[in-house]
Scaffold this motif. Structure first.
Motif, PDB file in Angstrom:
ATOM      1  N   UNK A  57      89.816 -17.841  12.475  1.00 10.92           N
ATOM      2  CA  UNK A  57      89.174 -19.051  12.978  1.00 10.92           C
ATOM      3  C   UNK A  57      89.862 -20.314  12.462  1.00 10.92           C
ATOM      4  N   UNK A  58      90.649 -20.191  11.399  1.00 12.11           N
ATOM      5  CA  UNK A  58      91.357 -21.358  10.877  1.00 12.11           C
ATOM      6  C   UNK A  58      92.608 -21.655  11.679  1.00 12.11           C
ATOM      7  N   UNK A 123      90.568 -27.046   9.405  1.00 10.44           N
ATOM      8  CA  UNK A 123      89.932 -26.307   8.328  1.00 10.44           C
ATOM      9  C   UNK A 123      88.462 -26.680   8.173  1.00 10.44           C
ATOM     10  N   UNK A 125      86.260 -27.625  10.455  1.00  9.87           N
ATOM     11  CA  UNK A 125      85.436 -26.920  11.443  1.00  9.87           C
ATOM     12  C   UNK A 125      85.396 -25.438  11.108  1.00  9.87           C
ATOM     13  N   UNK A 126      86.532 -24.920  10.679  1.00  8.43           N
ATOM     14  CA  UNK A 126      86.603 -23.513  10.302  1.00  8.43           C
ATOM     15  C   UNK A 126      85.609 -23.190   9.210  1.00  8.43           C
ATOM     16  N   UNK A 127      85.574 -24.035   8.191  1.00  8.36           N
ATOM     17  CA  UNK A 127      84.653 -23.794   7.089  1.00  8.36           C
ATOM     18  C   UNK A 127      83.209 -23.991   7.522  1.00  8.36           C
ATOM     19  N   UNK A 129      81.947 -23.596  10.379  1.00  9.47           N
ATOM     20  CA  UNK A 129      81.455 -22.568  11.291  1.00  9.47           C
ATOM     21  C   UNK A 129      81.123 -21.268  10.568  1.00  9.47           C
TER      22      UNK A 129
END
Lengths: 415, 174, 153, 380
Positions: A57-58, A123, A125-127, A129
């Motif tokens: 996802x990152x 990153x 948004x990745x975190x 989510x």
């Protein structure tokens, strides 16, 4: 029953905040080349199976191993993908171990690869989510989006770590200076590691304390960077290892214990980790791995430790939880230089995650560095002889913990 | 988070790399839906309207989950009993977030994990607006501040008020 | 037990990505700007790869970045095709108004095939083995969409 | 290789839009498997899950499933592939001697996400993904055409497979209701909406919501847990190249490699005689034929000539296969479960006589780029 497994090599790509010169597979290839260069008798075609992982996802690519097949040299080879968030690297290394130890006919030499090219993605948004799904349910139960936003800012890794830092600091009765000391040790070590990201040979405690807070008690200067990088490790059987390198490193104990999540439970419920610095999972991991490796007195028997700690408080906490020091005594050990490069029990001489964090690769760089220190091939090699070392990882919401214990002798005993 | 970190952190030995082309892509989480079973939340939400708190309890390990949980992971069973919970609590742990408000001024905002007396889990919440963040400490006693007209949602507890702490070891724990 | 209550929540955020194409693909796209296609050749088995890569999957050896680049013709043979009623994007798969022809074409001088739309073909015309030609965009910018598709060769 | 037994299993029924929460469904699958074997939570020593961040819409999709998946304080990990690959990791962990009981679960809920977009993320982001001409839809069309043209087969040959599987699915209570059709005909399949010509809508495995779980134990424990353990005697997995333009899509190289490894391990020299039934993960009807040939059950190009009905020469997918419901990350695991049911004689209406040895497969990637094959045997 399982076979003895040895690590014969480990290699890295250069790590930086933006590896804009290479694509993901080329980055991976750098690590593979470095890894295979250390074992001249092994070529790409000699590898029987691949295991790899990253944090998809990152980087916006689902199962990138599929399109990277040819770029990695994995065409018509068995390949397995393992990802577990922050512990991905650790999990991939452990799955590399299992692939060899399982004794499946024809599968002896396994290349484990973990990589991350964070500069390609988002990153934050990745975190966010990670907890996004869980937090969205709170909205259905009556919490406004305004408040949700604030919760989101605490849902990411830094939020979890900040809670943990507060409890640890209160328990060990330490100040921010003690945290800054860990950072200084790490980044000065990183300056001597060729592939590390934040190389700061002249960093001082005052420099660290001079930066603003991200989230109390953690300051910008204490937080890990976001890096691009890849790491590869080569696992093989005891017999083959002897022909491949001078000092094979035997994997004697592995564990990857899962605990309930910290701060936020699933479905938006509460967390049963009332004290996020308690870390039952880490202690269980240590129990499992040490009992497999026949380590009864970790403090005495372990010569070197690579501990996965993006934030300095975690490094202090983790060395205690993994049995290297008594509870709350770690800050003193850092002050007296026990954990320094020349110390009695050096920790994170590669600079640790605090200096280089290519998320999925980070947790594999811990066991790989721990192995290279035993082989005597680490780039910031410690002066003392290392016989037994450990590499750890954590991920998720402080709930997934990996640990690998290794030594220059095959000690794994099966009941 | 990460990008900010680099801007504000100290100088380090840098190396420049050639910039190759980039190919754009997106991940639209807005085309995703998250499905939750919230049946087990209903008794809890209903009681909130009466300004009462209930939690569910696992018969296997006797842990009390507040807010209620679907499954007890320790025993891998659904919690089957309901227990009342007091509205007094303690700060399990805290952190301070630095968030920009509308005027781009940085505001200190304490984020606390609240551990209700009688429960075995903690949940994330906010303290009363007037509380000085510097005074927050671990195991500080607090009490739920109810909305005037509870609607049966999690916002019915607007925030947590401080309680007088008469414990003798207050100064030590602070 | 009372009836099940299932809540559905939509996700809100969007993540943006920018993939570095790397040195091999960068060189490949450079020539797109001149409406030319190149591939790299394996020094051992002689296979020509379009798009290029760093390892020959057949021989499992490294292909150097600075040698063995070969010009590939922009004419080729249709080796496979499909007509699809869907348009897939990052966000969703949508039913298209009309069927689109997508072809797999092996360019002359390469050992691999690339996939692009077939432009202005009638259904009955399509046959594997027929000759087709790349249709370039008017102003190529050095990216995969510089090739609009294939026309009759 | 030491003997490893499958000692319990469970599958949640396939739904196109399940009235389930994500965690509830996972819990139901895992708890059901534990109950099926008569075990307790504390018996679990390791948990391997198969989920996918892009299918679940969250980073670290296994982060919050620890409790519901039985992973609390267990040695836990996740394989981001098909459920069948997750079982491979579980198998390795049991073989290592470190673990006594492994729970393997996998699944997702495509009713919650755009399935084809999530599959699009599997393509090369520096070359094919920006234009999206290569995706799971078009690749299935290419594959079917390549297979048909190479061996001169007709669309009817392929449609026959879809008809057989949908009819079989009608006998399987856990299959997707929309896929269960006892009265389907070849013309129904051929006249269905075009998906990617020559593939039509009814030749495609419909994505649906489900979670499946399997329990593995080493020989010593397995015989104590159940009277009817099913042994894993062979496994092979393999990945071929990604680029469609380089592959001979009319065959499955990776399945051939996987089958060779699995057969060698299980001591199978003549698969047609040595095996009794196959449960294959086919994303499209033609893939079943390609796999049948890759498994050495018939000569290349002769797939359609083999009678694979439940009472036929060599039954394939008596449960309806993936055409009866394709829950991403669970389908391969369900194929294994169905093979186990056949061996244990628990398949009910779609039971194939007396089954001693079965194969089950899982796959991921465009046109089945990565395949895994298991040989399963009952107690003799």
């Amino acid at each position: 029953m399982g076979r003895q497994v040895a690590i014969v090599s480990a290699g890295y790509s250069e790590h930086a905040s933006k590896r804009s010169d290479v694509s993901m597979p080329e980055l991976v290839n750098e690590a593979i080349e470095d890894c295979l260069a250390k074992v001249p008798s092994v070529e790409l075609k000699d590898i029987d199976a691949f295991v790899n992982g990253n944090m998809p996802a990152f980087e916006g690519s689902n199962i990138p191993e599929l399109w990277m097949t040819d770029w990695m040299g994995a065409r018509n080879k068995p390949l397995m993908r393992v990802t577990t968030g922050g512990t991905t690297g650790g999990s991939v290394a452990i799955s590399g171990y299992y692939t060899v130890t399982a004794g499946i006919p024809g599968i002896d030499t396994v290349l484990a690869i973990a990589f991350e090219q964070q500069s390609q993605g988002d990153t934050s948004v990745g975190l966010a989510s990670v907890a996004y799904g869980e937090i969205s349910i709170l909205n259905s139960l009556g919490i406004s989006y305004d408040q949700l936003n604030r919760l989101l800012s605490a849902g990411a890794a830094i939020g979890v770590a900040a809670y943990q830092a507060t409890t640890y600091m209160s328990k060990a009765n330490i100040t921010e200076e003690d945290l800054a000391r860990v950072v200084v040790q790490n980044r000065r070590n990183a300056a001597k590691t060729w592939w590390a990201h934040l190389k700061m040979p002249d960093l001082t405690i005052a420099d660290v304390l001079d930066t603003p807070y991200v989230q109390y008690p953690l300051r910008y200067g204490m937080v890990c960077p976001a890096s691009d990088g890849a790491v590869a490790m080569l696992f093989t059987t005891e017999e083959k290892a002897k022909d491949m390198c001078d000092i094979p490193v035997y994997v004697n104990g592995v564990a990857s214990v899962a605990n309930e999540t910290a701060v936020l439970g699933y479905d938006g419920s509460g967390s049963a980790q009332l004290d996020p610095s308690e870390q039952l999972g880490a202690m269980k991991s240590a129990d499992l791995a040490y009992s497999q490796a026949g380590i009864s007195f970790p403090r005495k028997e372990i010569d070197y430790a690579e501990v996965y700690a993006p934030f300095p408080n975690q490094e202090l906490m983790w060395v205690e939880k993994l049995g290297l020091f008594e509870e709350t005594t770690a800050p003193e050990m850092y002050e007296t230089g026990v954990t320094a490069h020349k110390g009695e029990l050096p920790v994170n001489c590669s600079g640790g995650v605090n200096s280089t964090n290519a998320i999925a690769a980070s947790a594999m760089e811990r066991p790989s560095e721990a192995a290279l220190q035993i082989m005597g091939k680490a780039s910031n090699q410690v002066p003392k002889t290392v016989h037994t070392s450990i590499g750890s990882g954590w991920g998720g919401s402080l709930n997934l913990i990996t640990l690998m214990a290794m030594s220059d002798e095959p000690k794994r005993k099966w009941k | 988070m990460s990008k900010q970190t680099q801007r504000k952190s100290m100088d380090y030995v840098k190396k420049e790399y050639k910039r190759t082309r980039t190919m754009p892509a997106n991940w639209y989480l807005s085309s995703y839906e998250y499905k939750f079973n919230i049946t087990h939340m209903q008794p809890f939400l209903k009681k909130l309207k009466e300004k009462k708190l209930v939690a569910n309890k696992c018969s296997g390990c006797n842990r009390v989950f507040f807010p209620p949980r679907l499954v007890c992971g320790k025993c891998l069973v659904k919690p089957d009993r309901w227990v009342d919970i007091r509205d007094t609590a303690r700060v399990a742990t805290y952190a301070i977030a630095y968030l920009k408000d509308e005027n781009s001024e940085v505001q200190e905002k304490p984020m606390v994990l609240v551990h209700h007396d009688g429960a075995d889990t903690s949940s994330i919440a906010e303290l009363a607006p007037g509380v000085d963040v510097k005074d927050t400490y671990i195991s500080m006693p607090i009490k739920a501040h109810w909305k005037d007209n509870p609607e049966g949602g999690l916002m019915d507890i607007e925030y947590y008020d401080l309680m007088d702490d008469d414990a003798e070891d207050l100064n030590e724990s602070k | 037990m009372s009836e099940k209550i299932i809540e559905k929540n939509k996700g809100l955020v969007k993540a943006d990505f920018g993939f570095w194409v790397g040195l091999y693909m960068d060189k490949f796209y450079d020539t797109f700007e001149q409406k030319k296609i190149i591939g790299n050749k394996c020094q051992e088995c002689g296979a020509v790869f379009v798009p290029p890569r760093n390892i020959c999957g057949i021989c499992n050896i490294k292909l150097p970045l600075d040698q063995n680049w070969i010009d590939v013709s922009d004419e080729g043979i249709l080796i496979n095709y499909t007509r699809t009623a869907y348009k897939v994007t990052d966000r969703r798969a949508r039913k298209a108004k009309k069927l689109n022809d997508i072809g797999m074409v092996q360019l002359e001088g390469s050992d691999t095939a690339i996939v692009y739309p077939l432009i202005d073909f009638k259904e009955d015309d399509l046959k594997t083995g027929m000759k087709v030609k790349v249709k370039w965009k008017d102003n190529p910018t050095g990216g995969p969409s510089d090739i609009e598709g294939f026309i009759k060769g | 290789m030491d003997k490893v037994g499958i000692v319990g299993y469970n599958q949640v029924k396939c739904y196109s839009d399940a009235n389930y929460g994500r965690y509830e469904m996972i819990f139901e699958a895992v708890r059901g498997a534990i109950d099926n074997a008569g075990l307790k939570k504390k018996d679990i020593t390791t948990v391997i899950s198969a989920t996918n961040d892009y299918y679940d819409g969250r980073t670290i999709s296994n982060c919050f499933t620890v409790e519901v998946g039985g992973g609390y304080m267990a040695d836990e990990s996740k394989v981001e592939m098909d459920g069948a690959h997750a079982m491979l990791y579980g198998l390795m962990r049991i073989l290592s001697g470190n673990h006594k009981l492994a729970v393997i679960w996998g699944g997702s809920m495509p009713s919650c996400y755009p399935y084809h977009s999530a599959r699009l993320y599997e393509t090369d982001p520096t070359w094919e993904r920006p234009n999206a001409y290569v995706n799971d839809i078009t690749s299935s069309g290419f594959q079917m055409r390549a297979y048909m043209e190479k061996y001169g087969l007709s669309k009817e040959d392929i449609a026959k497979v879809a008809v057989k599987n949908k009819k079989n699915a009608a006998k399987n209570p856990l299959a997707l209701e929309e896929s269960q059709n006892p009265n389907i005909s070849i013309s129904d399949v051929l006249e269905a909406e075009i998906y990617a010509d020559p593939v039509t809508e009814l030749m495609v495995a419909p994505p649906c919501d489900s979670v499946a779980a399997v329990l593995l134990a080493p020989e010593r424990q397995a015989v104590k847990i159940t009277d009817k353990p099913v042994w894993i005697t062979g496994v092979g997995w393999n990945q071929e190249t990604y680029y469609l333009g380089e592959r001979d899509l009319s065959q499955s190289t990776s399945m051939e490699h996987a089958a060779k490894a699995a057969y060698d391990m299980a001591g199978i020299s003549n698969p047609r005689n040595d095996l009794d039934v196959a449960e294959l993960f086919e994303v499209c009807a033609h893939e079943e034929l390609i796999f049948t040939e890759a498994l050495g059950l018939v000569e290349k190009g002769k797939g359609p000539q083999l009678n694979t009905e439940i009472n036929g020469d060599f039954p394939i997918n008596p449960s309806g296969g993936a055409l009866g419901g394709n829950p991403p990350c669970a389908t391969g695991l369900i194929r294994i479960i169905e093979a186990v049911k056949q061996i244990r004689g628990e398949a009910g209406q779609y039971q194939v006589g007396d089954v001693k040895r079965a194969v089950a497969s899982g796959q991921i990637g465009m046109c089945a780029q990565n395949n895994i094959l298991y040989v399963l045997e009952g107690e003799n």
